[in-house]
Scaffold this motif. Structure first.
Motif, mmCIF file in Angstrom:
data_model
loop_
_atom_site.group_PDB
_atom_site.id
_atom_site.type_symbol
_atom_site.label_atom_id
_atom_site.label_comp_id
_atom_site.label_asym_id
_atom_site.label_seq_id
_atom_site.Cartn_x
_atom_site.Cartn_y
_atom_site.Cartn_z
ATOM 1 N N ILE A 143 -32.497 39.800 -18.305
ATOM 2 C CA ILE A 143 -31.840 39.051 -19.376
ATOM 3 C C ILE A 143 -30.335 39.299 -19.433
ATOM 4 N N GLN A 144 -29.849 40.426 -18.900
ATOM 5 C CA GLN A 144 -28.413 40.687 -18.850
ATOM 6 C C GLN A 144 -27.814 40.378 -17.482
ATOM 7 N N HIS A 145 -28.610 39.797 -16.613
ATOM 8 C CA HIS A 145 -28.124 39.430 -15.281
ATOM 9 C C HIS A 145 -27.292 38.156 -15.378
ATOM 10 N N PRO A 146 -26.207 38.046 -14.611
ATOM 11 C CA PRO A 146 -25.412 36.808 -14.663
ATOM 12 C C PRO A 146 -26.174 35.576 -14.184
ATOM 13 N N LYS A 147 -27.241 35.787 -13.418
ATOM 14 C CA LYS A 147 -28.093 34.692 -12.952
ATOM 15 C C LYS A 147 -29.551 35.025 -13.273
ATOM 16 N N PRO A 148 -29.942 34.923 -14.539
ATOM 17 C CA PRO A 148 -31.309 35.320 -14.901
ATOM 18 C C PRO A 148 -32.386 34.526 -14.172
ATOM 19 N N ALA A 149 -32.148 33.239 -13.951
ATOM 20 C CA ALA A 149 -33.131 32.447 -13.211
ATOM 21 C C ALA A 149 -33.185 32.890 -11.755
ATOM 22 N N GLY A 150 -32.031 33.223 -11.192
ATOM 23 C CA GLY A 150 -31.980 33.654 -9.800
ATOM 24 C C GLY A 150 -32.691 34.973 -9.567
ATOM 25 N N ILE A 151 -32.435 35.962 -10.435
ATOM 26 C CA ILE A 151 -33.098 37.253 -10.256
ATOM 27 C C ILE A 151 -34.589 37.118 -10.516
ATOM 28 N N THR A 152 -34.988 36.247 -11.446
ATOM 29 C CA THR A 152 -36.412 36.022 -11.685
ATOM 30 C C THR A 152 -37.071 35.421 -10.450
ATOM 31 N N SER A 153 -36.443 34.418 -9.877
ATOM 32 C CA SER A 153 -36.996 33.807 -8.663
ATOM 33 C C SER A 153 -37.094 34.818 -7.528
#
Length: 281
Positions: free
Chosen positions: A247-257
């Motif tokens: 949730i604090q990642h600049p690319k939350p969708a990217g890290i989730t994928s």
């Protein structure tokens, strides 16, 4: 009957799960809500990213569950609140569970509930409170077929750790607390990584037939996170429960994928990093 709900948590092909924890506001610490002030926006972002589950509190779960459609993350419901993260600690510390948590979880269509089992040096009353909560929740969870996730949390002395998530990665301490969670009737265990990540097979072994999901802890760089994820999965972990690293990642969708690719498609660390690099902010 709890297996029926767990079928919605774990991926049918890989048998693994990514649960994104966004229950930090429950603990009353101002630093914990950095980046998650607007929960409607946070949940909407996570639904688009589509992890296997999102971990929320009683007051926030409806944001996820009111979204229409079948293709969205499952709900894991946090059931207990404590004030053990302050720096300095309050003179009186506590941990309590929501009395009707299991019925609320059923009404909210959760796939599991989560409760702490904390070891805080010099404060045995916190573990006692946790055990009393777990026993009360276990009775109702059995009655309603609701899986109970126990979170063994070995904490450092607050004076040495400087507040926050005061995790102690000592293998023997983690193994001991994980075993107690197993003995208390956990259906799932959410445990910290060991300082020596090669020791994690000991945590898996002591949990027996109870699936172990590994906590993410504080923010680390992407390669470190992915390498640690691969390492614990290789030793038998059934999934991960990451919060701030998503949730604090600049690319939350990217890290989730990227994490989903590691979990469900056995992607390498380098392939997962490429997924992050190619994703939108």
């Amino acid at each position: 009957m709890s297996q029926f709900r767990l079928n919605r948590l774990f991926n049918a092909s890989s048998g693994k799960a990514l649960d994104v924890a966004v229950d930090h506001g429950f603990f009353g610490e101002s630093s914990f809500i950095t980046g998650i002030e607007d929960m409607d926006a946070v949940v909407a972002t996570l639904v688009r990213a589509n992890p296997d589950a999102v971990q929320l509190t009683l007051g926030q779960a409806r944001i996820l569950q009111r979204i229409p459609g079948k293709q969205k993350p499952a709900l894991v419901l946090r059931t207990d609140v404590a004030n053990v993260y302050g720096d300095p600690l309050d003179s009186h510390i506590f941990s309590h569970h929501v009395p009707n948590a299991i019925e609320e979880a059923v009404r909210l269509d959760a796939v599991a509930v989560c409760a702490n089992l904390m070891h805080l040096p010099g404060r045995p009353e916190i573990r006692e409170s946790n055990i009393l909560s777990i026993m009360a929740l276990r009775e109702q969870a059995t009655r309603f077929g609701m899986p109970l996730m126990i979170e063994p949390l070995v904490m450092q002395d607050n004076a040495n750790a400087g507040g926050g998530y005061m995790v102690d990665g000592d293998t023997d301490k983690i193994v001991t607390l994980v075993r107690q969670a197993k003995e208390l009737g956990a259906d799932l265990i959410k445990a910290d990584p060991t300082d020596n990540i090669a020791d994690y097979s000991k945590v898996i072994a002591v949990a027996g037939d109870v699936p172990v999901l590994v906590r993410g802890g504080g923010r680390v760089d992407d390669r470190t996170l992915l390498e640690r994820t691969v390492a614990v999965l290789d030793q038998g972990a059934s999934g991960i429960v990451y919060g701030r690293n998503v949730i604090q990642h600049p690319k939350p969708a990217g890290i989730t994928s990227a994490l989903m690719a590691v979990l469900h498609a056995s992607a390498s660390v380098d392939d997962a990093l490429d997924i992050i690099e190619g994703s939108a902010a």
